[in-house]
Design a protein around this motif. Structure first.
Motif, PDB file in Angstrom:
ATOM      1  N   GLY A   8      28.059   2.349  -4.707  1.00 42.00           N
ATOM      2  CA  GLY A   8      27.578   1.341  -3.773  1.00 42.00           C
ATOM      3  C   GLY A   8      26.218   0.819  -4.164  1.00 42.00           C
ATOM      4  O   GLY A   8      25.832   0.818  -5.335  1.00 42.00           O
ATOM      5  N   SER A   9      25.464   0.390  -3.158  1.00 42.76           N
ATOM      6  CA  SER A   9      24.125  -0.134  -3.394  1.00 42.76           C
ATOM      7  C   SER A   9      23.177   0.516  -2.401  1.00 42.76           C
ATOM      8  O   SER A   9      23.565   1.418  -1.649  1.00 42.76           O
ATOM      9  CB  SER A   9      24.122  -1.655  -3.241  1.00 42.76           C
ATOM     10  N   VAL A  10      21.944   0.055  -2.384  1.00 42.59           N
ATOM     11  CA  VAL A  10      20.941   0.640  -1.505  1.00 42.59           C
ATOM     12  C   VAL A  10      21.342   0.453  -0.041  1.00 42.59           C
ATOM     13  O   VAL A  10      21.517  -0.666   0.421  1.00 42.59           O
ATOM     14  CB  VAL A  10      19.560   0.011  -1.759  1.00 42.59           C
ATOM     15  N   GLY A  11      21.518   1.560   0.661  1.00 44.66           N
ATOM     16  CA  GLY A  11      21.892   1.492   2.069  1.00 44.66           C
ATOM     17  C   GLY A  11      23.323   1.071   2.315  1.00 44.66           C
ATOM     18  O   GLY A  11      23.741   0.916   3.467  1.00 44.66           O
ATOM     19  N   LYS A  12      24.091   0.919   1.236  1.00 41.46           N
ATOM     20  CA  LYS A  12      25.472   0.460   1.381  1.00 41.46           C
ATOM     21  C   LYS A  12      26.406   1.257   0.483  1.00 41.46           C
ATOM     22  O   LYS A  12      26.826   0.789  -0.589  1.00 41.46           O
ATOM     23  CB  LYS A  12      25.574  -1.035   1.036  1.00 41.46           C
ATOM     24  N   PRO A  13      26.728   2.487   0.879  1.00 38.85           N
ATOM     25  CA  PRO A  13      27.700   3.255   0.092  1.00 38.85           C
ATOM     26  C   PRO A  13      29.034   2.524   0.051  1.00 38.85           C
ATOM     27  O   PRO A  13      29.354   1.755   0.966  1.00 38.85           O
ATOM     28  CB  PRO A  13      27.797   4.574   0.862  1.00 38.85           C
ATOM     29  N   CYS A  14      29.807   2.743  -0.996  1.00 43.05           N
ATOM     30  CA  CYS A  14      31.022   1.942  -1.199  1.00 43.05           C
ATOM     31  C   CYS A  14      32.072   2.162  -0.124  1.00 43.05           C
ATOM     32  O   CYS A  14      32.856   1.272   0.190  1.00 43.05           O
ATOM     33  CB  CYS A  14      31.615   2.244  -2.576  1.00 43.05           C
ATOM     34  N   MET A  15      32.133   3.359   0.457  1.00 44.72           N
ATOM     35  CA  MET A  15      33.127   3.730   1.469  1.00 44.72           C
ATOM     36  C   MET A  15      34.563   3.586   0.951  1.00 44.72           C
ATOM     37  O   MET A  15      35.499   3.457   1.728  1.00 44.72           O
ATOM     38  CB  MET A  15      32.947   2.905   2.755  1.00 44.72           C
ATOM     39  N   LYS A  16      34.710   3.612  -0.380  1.00 45.29           N
ATOM     40  CA  LYS A  16      36.037   3.518  -0.975  1.00 45.29           C
ATOM     41  C   LYS A  16      36.378   4.728  -1.838  1.00 45.29           C
ATOM     42  O   LYS A  16      37.484   4.821  -2.356  1.00 45.29           O
ATOM     43  CB  LYS A  16      36.132   2.253  -1.836  1.00 45.29           C
ATOM     44  N   CYS A  17      35.411   5.636  -2.004  1.00 41.83           N
ATOM     45  CA  CYS A  17      35.654   6.815  -2.837  1.00 41.83           C
ATOM     46  C   CYS A  17      35.802   8.057  -1.958  1.00 41.83           C
ATOM     47  O   CYS A  17      35.422   8.059  -0.782  1.00 41.83           O
ATOM     48  CB  CYS A  17      34.518   7.001  -3.843  1.00 41.83           C
ATOM     49  N   PHE A  18      36.340   9.114  -2.548  1.00 44.15           N
ATOM     50  CA  PHE A  18      36.564  10.345  -1.805  1.00 44.15           C
ATOM     51  C   PHE A  18      35.250  10.953  -1.327  1.00 44.15           C
ATOM     52  O   PHE A  18      35.176  11.539  -0.246  1.00 44.15           O
ATOM     53  CB  PHE A  18      37.326  11.342  -2.679  1.00 44.15           C
ATOM     54  N   LYS A  19      34.183  10.803  -2.134  1.00 43.32           N
ATOM     55  CA  LYS A  19      32.892  11.352  -1.729  1.00 43.32           C
ATOM     56  C   LYS A  19      32.400  10.679  -0.452  1.00 43.32           C
ATOM     57  O   LYS A  19      31.934  11.344   0.472  1.00 43.32           O
ATOM     58  CB  LYS A  19      31.859  11.192  -2.850  1.00 43.32           C
ATOM     59  N   CYS A  20      32.503   9.355  -0.384  1.00 47.63           N
ATOM     60  CA  CYS A  20      32.079   8.638   0.826  1.00 47.63           C
ATOM     61  C   CYS A  20      32.911   9.052   2.028  1.00 47.63           C
ATOM     62  O   CYS A  20      32.392   9.244   3.132  1.00 47.63           O
ATOM     63  CB  CYS A  20      32.188   7.129   0.606  1.00 47.63           C
ATOM     64  N   PHE A  21      34.220   9.180   1.820  1.00 49.69           N
ATOM     65  CA  PHE A  21      35.127   9.601   2.892  1.00 49.69           C
ATOM     66  C   PHE A  21      34.715  10.967   3.420  1.00 49.69           C
ATOM     67  O   PHE A  21      34.562  11.174   4.630  1.00 49.69           O
ATOM     68  CB  PHE A  21      36.553   9.641   2.337  1.00 49.69           C
ATOM     69  N   ARG A  22      34.498  11.890   2.501  1.00 46.64           N
ATOM     70  CA  ARG A  22      34.149  13.267   2.857  1.00 46.64           C
ATOM     71  C   ARG A  22      32.804  13.340   3.577  1.00 46.64           C
ATOM     72  O   ARG A  22      32.664  13.987   4.621  1.00 46.64           O
ATOM     73  CB  ARG A  22      34.105  14.075   1.555  1.00 46.64           C
ATOM     74  N   LYS A  23      31.803  12.645   3.017  1.00 48.88           N
ATOM     75  CA  LYS A  23      30.447  12.700   3.573  1.00 48.88           C
ATOM     76  C   LYS A  23      30.368  11.999   4.925  1.00 48.88           C
ATOM     77  O   LYS A  23      29.668  12.465   5.843  1.00 48.88           O
ATOM     78  CB  LYS A  23      29.458  12.048   2.603  1.00 48.88           C
ATOM     79  N   GLN A  24      31.068  10.873   5.076  1.00 47.99           N
ATOM     80  CA  GLN A  24      31.038  10.167   6.359  1.00 47.99           C
ATOM     81  C   GLN A  24      31.664  11.014   7.464  1.00 47.99           C
ATOM     82  O   GLN A  24      31.168  11.038   8.599  1.00 47.99           O
ATOM     83  CB  GLN A  24      31.777   8.826   6.237  1.00 47.99           C
ATOM     84  N   LEU A  25      32.730  11.734   7.136  1.00 46.65           N
ATOM     85  CA  LEU A  25      33.354  12.613   8.126  1.00 46.65           C
ATOM     86  C   LEU A  25      32.411  13.761   8.509  1.00 46.65           C
ATOM     87  O   LEU A  25      32.360  14.162   9.674  1.00 46.65           O
ATOM     88  CB  LEU A  25      34.672  13.164   7.585  1.00 46.65           C
ATOM     89  N   ILE A  26      31.668  14.284   7.528  1.00 50.66           N
ATOM     90  CA  ILE A  26      30.678  15.329   7.846  1.00 50.66           C
ATOM     91  C   ILE A  26      29.648  14.776   8.822  1.00 50.66           C
ATOM     92  O   ILE A  26      29.306  15.407   9.830  1.00 50.66           O
ATOM     93  CB  ILE A  26      29.962  15.820   6.567  1.00 50.66           C
TER      94      ILE A  26
END
Length: 428
Positions: free
Chosen positions: A271-289
């Motif tokens: 992603g970019s500054v303040g804007k994670p891609c929200m399309k990868c498994f890491k974003c999915f996992r971290k957002q759920l945490i």
């Protein structure tokens, strides 16, 4: 393996020349890519004064998986370092300089942190001494590559503005591995090692967390990740420091959420500054945490989008899932009605597992912290996390045992098959 050095002001070049039978790691899936790498270093750093044993350790961290029995360097290493390399890796590091004394850190040395800008290493920084120096590996990606350094560089700049010491070291040493990446987990410490005499480091911390000890070991069992790297770091009087070794990904997020660094700490590299891609498994996992720790509901619309994203779908269909315990924690805190999330909850045992221990600190991991810094880091961790009880520690051990048996559990295999079938046919 023959290694050559090239010194220039602010630059270290390294060339690796594999000998017969070398160039592949033990899994036969990873090979050498580029044979050369270049690291750009701060003005005023004279690499010719860097201890040869440290340069030898750097070479080993880059080329160890592809080296068979011998590594030949331009400058001799100490007898003591040669002996430790031989004992730990069965590789002879040559030549030996009989007159060279082993490196000794000065009494005024300070701790370093291999900083990446992500949640885990930021949590590590939060609990470390205030004089910790952050060393960031600025990786090189071609224009248009899916990964970038924007958010991480912003995090470095923000840390500097807050008064922390941060050095950004640009290097392509991870291109020696094909596919691109660190040859071994501890390769992340290479930039800090190269600054160790210049800035007087006595230790290098990395953000490896509890998952690397309870879930990930099975993924590395056919590769050369299991040697005792801490012995080789100790041989150059730079101790390996792992303050997060007893903290899960949930705990690291919890620490950072309570710190001022939550404003810019970002684990996504797409992603970019303040804007994670929200399309990868890491974003999915971290957002759920994040949502679980904040006790906030998970949107069905967001889950629909995630379950249709290839990078997330592919990871969730693995058995077991990478970071299985994190997904167990996340699903255990899910109380919605999304059909795929309910199936994922059963697949990851989130419906039957007590996950409260994942928010606490596994105190026996204190042995992974150098004695000099252990009391202060211990105290700082306790400011953010509760300490696991004896019962909690038993649950950690049980998780590890059960994780290794998952493929043999008929009920879990059934839930896995049901989830895979459902997600492959999911179309909202």
């Amino acid at each position: 393996m023959k290694v050559e050095y090239r010194f220039a002001p602010g630059l270290l070049g390294m060339t690796f020349r594999p000998e017969e039978g070398e160039g592949m790691d033990s899994s036969q899936k990873v090979k050498m890519g580029n044979r050369t790498c270049t690291t750009y270093l701060p003005d005023g750093l004279n690499l010719r004064t860097l201890h040869p044993d440290v340069l030898g350790l750097v070479a080993l961290l880059i080329a160890y998986p592809y080296t068979k029995s011998r590594m030949t360097l331009p400058y001799g290493v100490s007898q003591a370092f040669h002996n430790e390399v031989k004992k730990t890796t069965n590789i002879s590091m040559l030549p030996i300089d009989a007159g060279l004394k082993p490196r000794k850190a000065s009494a005024s040395s300070v701790p370093a942190l291999a900083y990446s800008g992500g949640i885990d290493c930021t949590a590590c920084l939060v609990v470390m001494p205030s004089n910790t120096c952050c060393v960031f590996h600025e990786r090189t990606y071609p224009k248009g590559h899916a990964h970038n350094m924007k958010a991480a560089i912003h995090a470095c700049q923000s840390l500097q503005q807050s008064g922390r010491k941060v050095y950004r070291i640009r290097s392509d040493f991870d291109d020696v591995r094909d596919p691109k990446g660190f040859a071994v987990e501890m390769s992340t410490a290479i930039p800090a090692l190269l600054l160790s005499d210049f800035l007087e480091f006595d230790s290098v911390a990395i953000g490896s967390h509890l998952e690397y000890f309870i879930d990930h070991s099975r993924f590395y069992e056919n590769r050369t990740y299991s040697i005792q790297w801490e012995n080789l770091f100790r041989a150059v009087d730079i101790q390996l420091n792992q303050p997060m070794g007893g903290v899960t990904s949930i705990g690291t997020y919890k620490i950072v959420m309570k710190s001022p660094y939550i404003r810019f700490a970002e684990s996504c590299t797409s992603g970019s500054v303040g804007k994670p891609c929200m399309k990868c498994f890491k974003c999915f996992r971290k957002q759920l945490i994040k949502l679980a720790l904040q006790r906030k509901p998970v949107s069905d619309a967001w889950l629909d989008q995630c379950f249709q994203t290839k990078g997330i779908r592919d990871k969730l269909q693995k058995f077991p899932i990478f970071f299985e315990n994190v997904m167990t924690y996340n699903t255990a805190h899910y109380s919605g009605n999304h059909p795929l999330m309910i199936l994922l909850k059963r697949k990851t045992r989130g419906d039957i597992t007590d996950v409260s221990w994942m928010e606490k600190w596994h105190r026996p991991s204190g042995k992974l912290i150098p004695t000099r810094y252990r009391p202060e880091i211990d105290k700082n961790i306790r400011r953010y996390l509760k300490v696991m009880t004896d019962e909690d520690e038993m649950k950690v051990a049980k998780w590890k045992r059960d994780f290794e048996r998952l493929p043999e559990m008929p009920a879990i295999k059934k839930h896995h098959s049901a989830f895979v079938h459902a997600i492959r046919n999911f179309n909202c």
